[in-house]
Write a protein that holds these residues in place. Structure first.
Motif, PDB file in Angstrom:
ATOM      1  N   PHE A   8       0.854  -1.183   0.000  1.00 39.22           N
ATOM      2  CA  PHE A   8       0.000   0.000   0.000  1.00 39.22           C
ATOM      3  C   PHE A   8       0.890   1.233   0.000  1.00 39.22           C
ATOM      4  N   VAL A   9       0.618   2.163  -0.902  1.00 37.31           N
ATOM      5  CA  VAL A   9       1.421   3.379  -1.031  1.00 37.31           C
ATOM      6  C   VAL A   9       0.652   4.545  -0.416  1.00 37.31           C
ATOM      7  N   ILE A  10       1.252   5.147   0.604  1.00 39.71           N
ATOM      8  CA  ILE A  10       0.688   6.348   1.220  1.00 39.71           C
ATOM      9  C   ILE A  10       1.292   7.530   0.485  1.00 39.71           C
ATOM     10  N   MET A  11       0.440   8.309  -0.145  1.00 43.87           N
ATOM     11  CA  MET A  11       0.891   9.492  -0.881  1.00 43.87           C
ATOM     12  C   MET A  11      -0.313  10.389  -1.120  1.00 43.87           C
ATOM     13  N   PRO A  12      -0.091  11.656  -1.402  1.00 42.53           N
ATOM     14  CA  PRO A  12      -1.211  12.536  -1.723  1.00 42.53           C
ATOM     15  C   PRO A  12      -1.908  12.082  -3.006  1.00 42.53           C
ATOM     16  N   PHE A  13      -3.177  12.423  -3.127  1.00 39.67           N
ATOM     17  CA  PHE A  13      -3.862  12.174  -4.393  1.00 39.67           C
ATOM     18  C   PHE A  13      -4.482  13.449  -4.941  1.00 39.67           C
ATOM     19  N   ALA A  45       0.757  -3.224  -6.103  1.00 45.88           N
ATOM     20  CA  ALA A  45       0.791  -1.878  -5.521  1.00 45.88           C
ATOM     21  C   ALA A  45      -0.613  -1.280  -5.547  1.00 45.88           C
ATOM     22  N   ARG A  46      -1.002  -0.693  -4.410  1.00 43.66           N
ATOM     23  CA  ARG A  46      -2.294  -0.022  -4.298  1.00 43.66           C
ATOM     24  C   ARG A  46      -2.097   1.322  -3.619  1.00 43.66           C
ATOM     25  N   ARG A  47      -3.010   2.227  -3.868  1.00 43.66           N
ATOM     26  CA  ARG A  47      -3.010   3.507  -3.157  1.00 43.66           C
ATOM     27  C   ARG A  47      -4.439   3.964  -2.972  1.00 43.66           C
ATOM     28  N   SER A  48      -4.629   4.926  -2.104  1.00 45.49           N
ATOM     29  CA  SER A  48      -5.955   5.499  -1.887  1.00 45.49           C
ATOM     30  C   SER A  48      -6.354   6.332  -3.090  1.00 45.49           C
ATOM     31  N   THR A  49      -7.630   6.427  -3.301  1.00 45.55           N
ATOM     32  CA  THR A  49      -8.156   7.318  -4.318  1.00 45.55           C
ATOM     33  C   THR A  49      -9.229   8.181  -3.681  1.00 45.55           C
ATOM     34  N   ALA A  50      -9.476   9.318  -4.260  1.00 50.07           N
ATOM     35  CA  ALA A  50     -10.470  10.240  -3.715  1.00 50.07           C
ATOM     36  C   ALA A  50     -11.868   9.764  -4.109  1.00 50.07           C
ATOM     37  N   LEU A  51     -12.370   8.802  -3.366  1.00 48.64           N
ATOM     38  CA  LEU A  51     -13.693   8.251  -3.636  1.00 48.64           C
ATOM     39  C   LEU A  51     -14.679   8.693  -2.569  1.00 48.64           C
ATOM     40  N   ARG A  52     -15.917   8.690  -2.942  1.00 48.77           N
ATOM     41  CA  ARG A  52     -16.952   8.962  -1.950  1.00 48.77           C
ATOM     42  C   ARG A  52     -17.181   7.711  -1.122  1.00 48.77           C
ATOM     43  N   VAL A  70       4.691   1.771   1.592  1.00 52.69           N
ATOM     44  CA  VAL A  70       5.678   2.743   1.151  1.00 52.69           C
ATOM     45  C   VAL A  70       5.046   4.119   1.326  1.00 52.69           C
ATOM     46  N   VAL A  71       5.813   5.060   1.884  1.00 56.36           N
ATOM     47  CA  VAL A  71       5.281   6.387   2.181  1.00 56.36           C
ATOM     48  C   VAL A  71       6.085   7.448   1.440  1.00 56.36           C
ATOM     49  N   ASP A  72       5.377   8.333   0.714  1.00 57.47           N
ATOM     50  CA  ASP A  72       6.019   9.465   0.047  1.00 57.47           C
ATOM     51  C   ASP A  72       5.741  10.707   0.891  1.00 57.47           C
ATOM     52  N   VAL A  80      -0.924  12.352   4.795  1.00 58.65           N
ATOM     53  CA  VAL A  80       0.096  11.317   4.653  1.00 58.65           C
ATOM     54  C   VAL A  80       0.716  11.012   6.017  1.00 58.65           C
ATOM     55  N   TYR A  81       1.022  12.052   6.790  1.00 59.63           N
ATOM     56  CA  TYR A  81       1.590  11.837   8.119  1.00 59.63           C
ATOM     57  C   TYR A  81       0.607  11.104   9.025  1.00 59.63           C
ATOM     58  N   TRP A  82      -0.671  11.416   8.929  1.00 60.82           N
ATOM     59  CA  TRP A  82      -1.688  10.742   9.736  1.00 60.82           C
ATOM     60  C   TRP A  82      -1.728   9.252   9.385  1.00 60.82           C
ATOM     61  N   GLU A  83      -1.760   8.942   8.073  1.00 57.31           N
ATOM     62  CA  GLU A  83      -1.792   7.546   7.641  1.00 57.31           C
ATOM     63  C   GLU A  83      -0.529   6.811   8.094  1.00 57.31           C
ATOM     64  N   LEU A  84       0.620   7.471   8.022  1.00 57.05           N
ATOM     65  CA  LEU A  84       1.870   6.876   8.486  1.00 57.05           C
ATOM     66  C   LEU A  84       1.776   6.554   9.977  1.00 57.05           C
ATOM     67  N   GLY A  85       1.224   7.467  10.764  1.00 57.21           N
ATOM     68  CA  GLY A  85       1.062   7.227  12.202  1.00 57.21           C
ATOM     69  C   GLY A  85       0.149   6.047  12.485  1.00 57.21           C
ATOM     70  N   VAL A  86      -0.939   5.931  11.731  1.00 54.94           N
ATOM     71  CA  VAL A  86      -1.842   4.791  11.897  1.00 54.94           C
ATOM     72  C   VAL A  86      -1.083   3.503  11.598  1.00 54.94           C
ATOM     73  N   ARG A  87      -0.376   3.471  10.482  1.00 55.89           N
ATOM     74  CA  ARG A  87       0.364   2.271  10.098  1.00 55.89           C
ATOM     75  C   ARG A  87       1.398   1.903  11.161  1.00 55.89           C
ATOM     76  N   GLN A  88       2.171   2.869  11.614  1.00 59.24           N
ATOM     77  CA  GLN A  88       3.219   2.578  12.588  1.00 59.24           C
ATOM     78  C   GLN A  88       2.646   2.121  13.918  1.00 59.24           C
ATOM     79  N   SER A  89       1.432   2.509  14.243  1.00 60.88           N
ATOM     80  CA  SER A  89       0.827   2.070  15.489  1.00 60.88           C
ATOM     81  C   SER A  89       0.561   0.571  15.489  1.00 60.88           C
TER      82      SER A  89
END
Length: 96
Positions: A8-13, A45-52, A70-72, A80-89
């Protein structure tokens, strides 16, 4: 049976700067990160998308279940920082 692992790739969309537009992030993922991650054939590889809908639930599920993340950190995007914190928890393998 699919033996491929999920990365899963954490990055802006969406746009984070004048240079890093929504199109930039999509292109960066599709033409650089995804081929790099999937090149060996063992990974998807997957990433988030701006979906409803319940995007937070989907993101958290991806963060918890992915084999690797992987985090960009380009442009210091708060989401991105929030998602990284969730993952690291959850203390799983994460590459920044």
């Amino acid at each position: 049976m699919n033996d491929r692992k999920t990365c899963f790739v954490i990055m802006p969309f969406s746009e984070t700067s004048a240079e890093h537009t929504e199109e930039y992030w999509t292109t960066h993922f599709e033409t650089f990160l995804k081929p790099l991650i999937e090149g060996g054939g063992d990974w998807t590889a997957r990433r988030s998308t701006a979906l409803r809908g319940d995007i937070i639930r989907e993101i958290i599920s991806d963060l918890v279940t992915a084999h690797t993340v992987v985090v960009d950190l380009t442009d210091s995007n708060p989401n991105v920082y929030w998602e990284l914190g969730v993952r690291q928890s959850f203390k799983h393998g994460t590459l920044t």
